[in-house]
Design a protein around this motif. Structure first.
Motif, short mmCIF file in Angstrom:
data_model
loop_
_atom_site.label_atom_id
_atom_site.label_comp_id
_atom_site.label_asym_id
_atom_site.label_seq_id
_atom_site.Cartn_x
_atom_site.Cartn_y
_atom_site.Cartn_z
N ALA A 43 56.38 4.51 -39.10
CA ALA A 43 57.23 3.81 -38.13
C ALA A 43 56.95 4.31 -36.72
N ALA A 44 56.74 5.63 -36.56
CA ALA A 44 56.52 6.20 -35.23
C ALA A 44 55.18 5.78 -34.64
N CYS A 45 54.13 5.77 -35.47
CA CYS A 45 52.80 5.45 -34.92
C CYS A 45 52.40 4.00 -35.17
N ARG A 46 53.27 3.24 -35.85
CA ARG A 46 53.03 1.83 -36.15
C ARG A 46 51.70 1.63 -36.88
N CYS A 47 51.44 2.50 -37.87
CA CYS A 47 50.24 2.36 -38.69
C CYS A 47 50.54 2.88 -40.10
N ALA A 48 49.88 2.30 -41.08
CA ALA A 48 50.10 2.68 -42.47
C ALA A 48 49.68 4.12 -42.71
N GLN A 49 50.36 4.78 -43.63
CA GLN A 49 50.07 6.17 -43.98
C GLN A 49 49.79 6.26 -45.47
N GLU A 50 48.81 7.07 -45.84
CA GLU A 50 48.49 7.32 -47.24
C GLU A 50 48.99 8.71 -47.60
N VAL A 51 49.62 8.86 -48.75
CA VAL A 51 50.15 10.16 -49.18
C VAL A 51 49.23 10.72 -50.26
N ARG A 52 48.74 11.94 -50.01
CA ARG A 52 47.90 12.64 -50.99
C ARG A 52 48.35 14.09 -51.12
N GLU A 53 48.29 14.60 -52.32
CA GLU A 53 48.59 16.01 -52.56
C GLU A 53 47.29 16.78 -52.36
N ILE A 54 47.29 17.75 -51.45
CA ILE A 54 46.03 18.45 -51.17
C ILE A 54 46.02 19.90 -51.64
N MET A 55 47.18 20.50 -51.87
CA MET A 55 47.23 21.86 -52.35
C MET A 55 48.35 21.99 -53.38
#
Length: 60
Positions: A43-55
């Motif tokens: 919502a803040a950057c007006r772009c889609a976000q992908e969620v990944r577990e990295i650690m």
């Protein structure tokens, strides 16, 4: 993935022609918290976000 309007959905990014680099790293206790943060960032950057577990936590 979190859409620019703050909604959260499973699935790949939509096809786009321009790509800007960068990603936020957020340490949270659960996937649900990660999805909430992804929605806020989207919502803040007006772009889609992908969620990944990295650690992930070790199983030991």
């Amino acid at each position: 993935m979190a859409a620019p309007d703050g909604t959260v959905a499973d699935g790949p990014f939509p096809e786009i022609k321009a790509v800007l680099g960068g990603f936020p790293v957020v340490e949270v206790p659960s996937r649900e918290d990660a999805l909430e943060w992804a929605a806020r960032i989207a919502a803040a950057c007006r772009c889609a976000q992908e969620v990944r577990e990295i650690m992930p936590e070790s199983a030991g």
